[in-house]
Design an enzyme around this catalytic site. Structure first.
Site, PDB file in Angstrom:
ATOM      1  N   ARG A 236      71.452  62.464  31.858  1.00 46.84           N
ATOM      2  CA  ARG A 236      72.381  62.780  32.940  1.00 46.84           C
ATOM      3  C   ARG A 236      72.485  64.299  33.074  1.00 46.84           C
ATOM      4  NH1 ARG A 236      71.746  58.347  34.461  1.00 46.84           N
ATOM      5  NH2 ARG A 236      73.281  56.750  35.047  1.00 46.84           N
ATOM      6  N   GLU A 265      73.035  66.230  42.686  1.00 48.74           N
ATOM      7  CA  GLU A 265      71.795  65.579  43.109  1.00 48.74           C
ATOM      8  C   GLU A 265      71.884  65.176  44.575  1.00 48.74           C
ATOM      9  OE1 GLU A 265      70.915  62.393  40.380  1.00 48.74           O
ATOM     10  OE2 GLU A 265      70.451  63.792  38.743  1.00 48.74           O
ATOM     11  N   HIS A 284      65.103  62.493  39.584  1.00 53.37           N
ATOM     12  CA  HIS A 284      65.864  61.380  38.986  1.00 53.37           C
ATOM     13  C   HIS A 284      65.103  60.063  39.179  1.00 53.37           C
ATOM     14  CE1 HIS A 284      70.157  59.950  37.797  1.00 53.37           C
ATOM     15  NE2 HIS A 284      69.225  59.159  37.287  1.00 53.37           N
TER      16      HIS A 284
END
Length: 329
Positions: A236, A265, A284
């Site tokens: 994370r 993000e 991601h």
């Protein structure tokens, strides 16, 4: 008939895996996100189960759920769901922690090799006409180095197995649940956080995002690392203080880093990330393979199915079969 609502989509609207699971309980699946924001709230109000991707389900949203028995998250994390509010209403919060152990481990290994072998930099320069670039780069031999693994759950263990053939002289594991009896392969040392920082040449992060882990890797942590260390983060973004990371790269405390996750993000607000050639960035996507997505969708629906059948979900955040206590949070 049960109503199961999907709040938001990131998988191109293919619900064959979910429908295959939910046919066992005579449930209709509603793509609520196609109805607009206000209509979504209305349709969720009468849902028996909710499947959620990235949408924030806060206390206000949850307060409007009249029939919901389970909120099942497509993924490992659950920080966007107000677990306390759901639990107080008797709603299970479920997640899918085990669908992508191999994918995340392989992506972490890919980032490790990309940053240490300078693959992205070499690729860009060869495409622009460069040659014999490697002679001007610092490229270390991995064999004989020390590998630190921060977090030793499913992805940490899988990463250890996959990295074991690279000839690391030491593998240091920091996880208070780990012991020498559950080491995935070969020999490893169980160490505390400070030892991991001080003695690892490469650190790969595999811990969950919890409040106590926010900015765990901060300026102080970077100061305690070896000069020239490498950091890999597929867990994370908020586990790492991004400002401190960039400072560590600028001051050459870190020689390189591979990041699949970011505090914001997409990280469009920080153009500085693209200015560091020793950074390798991905979007991601460490969780992703064609097979992992099918497994994720099936398991997310299975959590809902189990609750609709009067059982506990396969993986829950708070056990509703136990008496609720505020100190669970």
């Amino acid at each position: 008939m049960f109503r199961v609502v999907v709040t938001d989509d990131r998988f191109a609207g293919d619900y064959a895996p979910e429908l295959g699971v939910l046919e066992a309980c005579d449930a209709e699946l509603v793509a609520g996100y196609e109805l607009g924001t206000e209509n979504l709230r209305a349709v969720c109000a009468d849902a028996d189960a909710i499947l959620v991707n990235q949408m924030v389900l806060d206390a206000d949203f949850i307060s409007g759920l009249r029939r919901c028995r389970v909120i099942s998250r497509y993924g490992t994390g659950y920080e966007k769901v107000d677990v306390r509010a759901a639990t107080e209403k008797g709603i299970w919060v479920a997640r899918v922690p085990d669908y992508c152990y191999d994918e995340v481990a392989e992506h972490a290994l890919a980032l490790l090799l990309a940053v240490t072998r300078r693959v992205s930099l070499l690729d860009r320069q060869v495409r622009s006409g460069g040659w014999n670039i490697h002679s001007s780069l610092s490229i270390p031999r991995l064999s004989g180095r020390s590998l630190g693994i921060l977090g030793y759950g499913g992805t940490g263990r899988s990463f250890h197995r996959k990295a074991s053939g690279l000839g690391f002289s030491r593998v240091l594991i920091c996880d208070h649940h780990a012991d020498h009896h559950n080491v995935a392969v070969g020999e490893a040392e169980i160490v505390d956080f400070q030892t991991l920082l001080a003695q690892s040449d490469i650190i790969s992060i595999h811990i969950p995002m919890r409040q106590e882990n926010y900015h765990l890797i901060d300026a102080d942590a970077f100061s305690k690392m070896k000069t020239g260390a490498v950091l890999i983060n597929t867990a994370r973004g908020a586990l790492v203080d991004q400002e401190a990371l960039l400072a560590a790269l600028r001051e050459e405390k870190l020689s390189a880093a591979g990041l699949d996750v970011f505090e914001e993000e997409p990280p469009i607000g920080d153009a500085r990330l693209s200015s560091y050639p020793q950074l390798v960035l991905t979007d991601h996507c460490a969780y992703y393979s064609e097979e992992s997505i099918v497994e994720l969708k099936q398991k997310c629906a299975e959590n809902a199915l189990l609750v609709l059948q009067g059982k506990a979900p396969a993986s829950f955040v708070v056990d509703l079969s136990q008496t609720f206590r505020p100190d669970n949070f």
